[in-house]
Design a protein around this motif. Structure first.
Motif, PDB file in Angstrom:
ATOM      1  N   ALA A  63       0.816  -1.214   0.000  1.00  9.52           N
ATOM      2  CA  ALA A  63       0.000   0.000   0.000  1.00  9.52           C
ATOM      3  C   ALA A  63       0.849   1.263   0.000  1.00  9.52           C
ATOM      4  CB  ALA A  63      -0.931   0.003   1.206  1.00  9.52           C
ATOM      5  N   ASP A  64       2.082   1.183   0.515  1.00 10.44           N
ATOM      6  CA  ASP A  64       2.933   2.358   0.639  1.00 10.44           C
ATOM      7  C   ASP A  64       3.604   2.666  -0.700  1.00 10.44           C
ATOM      8  OD1 ASP A  64       4.754   4.325   1.270  1.00 10.44           O
ATOM      9  OD2 ASP A  64       5.404   3.373   3.140  1.00 10.44           O
ATOM     10  N   PRO A  65       3.329   3.816  -1.311  1.00  7.56           N
ATOM     11  CA  PRO A  65       3.952   4.143  -2.597  1.00  7.56           C
ATOM     12  C   PRO A  65       5.467   4.281  -2.515  1.00  7.56           C
ATOM     13  CG  PRO A  65       2.791   6.050  -1.701  1.00  7.56           C
ATOM     14  CD  PRO A  65       2.428   4.881  -0.847  1.00  7.56           C
ATOM     15  N   ALA A  66       6.003   4.441  -1.301  1.00  4.84           N
ATOM     16  CA  ALA A  66       7.452   4.552  -1.138  1.00  4.84           C
ATOM     17  C   ALA A  66       8.147   3.203  -1.225  1.00  4.84           C
ATOM     18  CB  ALA A  66       7.786   5.217   0.196  1.00  4.84           C
ATOM     19  N   GLY A  67       7.367   2.106  -1.274  1.00  9.07           N
ATOM     20  CA  GLY A  67       7.958   0.796  -1.390  1.00  9.07           C
ATOM     21  C   GLY A  67       7.954   0.039  -0.076  1.00  9.07           C
ATOM     22  N   SER A  68       8.620  -1.112  -0.078  1.00 10.96           N
ATOM     23  CA  SER A  68       8.625  -2.012   1.078  1.00 10.96           C
ATOM     24  C   SER A  68      10.048  -2.312   1.521  1.00 10.96           C
ATOM     25  CB  SER A  68       7.939  -3.332   0.715  1.00 10.96           C
ATOM     26  OG  SER A  68       6.612  -3.118   0.302  1.00 10.96           O
ATOM     27  N   THR A  69      10.237  -2.518   2.800  1.00 10.10           N
ATOM     28  CA  THR A  69      11.534  -2.948   3.304  1.00 10.10           C
ATOM     29  C   THR A  69      11.674  -4.456   3.119  1.00 10.10           C
ATOM     30  OG1 THR A  69      10.734  -3.405   5.540  1.00 10.10           O
ATOM     31  CG2 THR A  69      11.440  -1.128   5.053  1.00 10.10           C
ATOM     32  N   THR A  70      12.885  -4.931   3.248  1.00 10.73           N
ATOM     33  CA  THR A  70      13.117  -6.370   3.172  1.00 10.73           C
ATOM     34  C   THR A  70      12.322  -7.096   4.245  1.00 10.73           C
ATOM     35  OG1 THR A  70      15.343  -5.970   2.307  1.00 10.73           O
ATOM     36  CG2 THR A  70      14.877  -8.171   3.172  1.00 10.73           C
ATOM     37  N   SER A  71      12.291  -6.525   5.436  1.00 11.76           N
ATOM     38  CA  SER A  71      11.535  -7.146   6.529  1.00 11.76           C
ATOM     39  C   SER A  71      10.047  -7.196   6.213  1.00 11.76           C
ATOM     40  CB  SER A  71      11.771  -6.377   7.835  1.00 11.76           C
ATOM     41  OG  SER A  71      13.123  -6.460   8.229  1.00 11.76           O
ATOM     42  N   ASP A  72       9.515  -6.148   5.576  1.00 12.84           N
ATOM     43  CA  ASP A  72       8.110  -6.147   5.158  1.00 12.84           C
ATOM     44  C   ASP A  72       7.824  -7.343   4.258  1.00 12.84           C
ATOM     45  OD1 ASP A  72       7.558  -3.772   6.480  1.00 12.84           O
ATOM     46  OD2 ASP A  72       7.920  -2.526   4.708  1.00 12.84           O
ATOM     47  N   ILE A  73       8.687  -7.534   3.260  1.00 13.82           N
ATOM     48  CA  ILE A  73       8.482  -8.609   2.295  1.00 13.82           C
ATOM     49  C   ILE A  73       8.598  -9.969   2.970  1.00 13.82           C
ATOM     50  CG2 ILE A  73       9.366  -9.673   0.181  1.00 13.82           C
ATOM     51  CD1 ILE A  73       7.898  -6.990  -0.176  1.00 13.82           C
ATOM     52  N   ALA A  74       9.570 -10.108   3.869  1.00  7.84           N
ATOM     53  CA  ALA A  74       9.711 -11.371   4.586  1.00  7.84           C
ATOM     54  C   ALA A  74       8.448 -11.687   5.387  1.00  7.84           C
ATOM     55  CB  ALA A  74      10.929 -11.311   5.501  1.00  7.84           C
ATOM     56  N   ARG A  75       7.912 -10.680   6.058  1.00  6.69           N
ATOM     57  CA  ARG A  75       6.716 -10.889   6.878  1.00  6.69           C
ATOM     58  C   ARG A  75       5.510 -11.262   6.017  1.00  6.69           C
ATOM     59  NH1 ARG A  75       6.638  -6.375   8.703  1.00  6.69           N
ATOM     60  NH2 ARG A  75       4.938  -5.406   7.521  1.00  6.69           N
TER      61      ARG A  75
END
Length: 267
Positions: free
Chosen positions: A37-49
């Motif tokens: 949802a965040d237009p700024a993108g995702s962190t690696t931890s976000d993707i892992a979760r």
């Protein structure tokens, strides 16, 4: 090939003793990025979760995908986004598979007539993904749906509409083997989902009475391909006060009519 043939690709093979393959993991990562949802993108931890992968695995896949242009990383923030190569591939694929062009005027008509925001979601394996939206004129909106967001079948009105119109044995098997409560709560127990499926079959359209975000309601009707299988859904979303008992049947009939019209176009 009809327009919906790409809407239901082979599901990544999984089972009690088998996790996603490498290709399956790549698919999980790309879908998680696309649904962010965040237009700024995702962190690696976000993707892992979101994917259930370990952080080192997620980072390795993201990095290797970046080398091929499928992901992109902001060197300042460290956040990841989908890469330019996916845009190029998508532009080529859109000429064959894109159903959104067929739906835009129908979505606009739904939004204009109701004042609610209108959406098109398509079936992807055992999930729905939102492909298009038109905002309604009513100033208060539900923010459950947005472009790219995915829900498992049985969650949100689009996924409920599609699940309810699958052949009975397929729908029953899905409900019996899928646990939606871990993420979505007791309102998505098997008994509760079966009850909503039965109500959807009775009325023809699905209703989500604020089950994802309180007071954010949604309704949907399935769009069928030429073989009679549900491949997409049209949805209306808004705040609870807009979905009164008196208004719901009117919205339902409108959704069914427009879903039928879209189904005729894409066959």
């Amino acid at each position: 090939m009809n327009t919906f043939d790409a809407a239901d690709p082979d599901h990544t093979p999984t089972g009690p003793d088998r996790g996603p393959t490498v290709v399956g993991k790549i698919g999980l990562v790309l879908r998680a990025l696309g649904a962010a949802a965040d237009p700024a993108g995702s962190t690696t931890s976000d993707i892992a979760r979101r994917t259930g992968l370990t952080r080192p695995t997620a980072h390795r896949l993201l990095t290797e995908l970046a080398e091929q242009g499928f992901t992109d990383r902001d060197t300042g923030t460290g956040r990841w986004q989908l890469g330019p190569e996916l845009y190029l591939l998508g532009a080529v694929a859109a000429t064959r598979y894109d159903v959104t062009d067929h739906a835009r005027d129908i979505l606009a008509d739904l939004a204009e007539q109701t004042g609610e925001s209108a959406f098109l979601s398509a079936l992807r394996g055992r999930e729905t993904v939102c492909l298009a939206e038109i905002e309604g004129s009513f100033p208060l909106r539900s923010h459950v749906l947005h472009l790219g967001i995915r829900f498992p079948l049985g969650v949100a009105s689009a996924g409920l509409a599609i699940l309810s119109h699958l052949p009975t044995d397929e729908a029953d098997d899905y409900v019996a083997t899928t646990d939606l409560t871990t993420r979505w709560g007791r309102s998505h127990s098997r008994r509760a989902v079966r009850a909503r499926v039965a109500a959807t079959r009775e009325h023809g359209y699905a209703v989500n009475p604020g089950l994802i975000i309180e007071d954010s309601w949604g309704m949907a009707a399935a769009v069928f391909d030429e073989s009679g299988r549900p491949r997409a859904a049209l949805s209306l979303t808004g705040v609870r006060s807009r979905f009164t008992d008196a208004r719901i049947p009117t919205l339902g009939r409108l959704l069914l009519d427009r879903a039928h019209a879209l189904g005729r176009r894409v066959r």
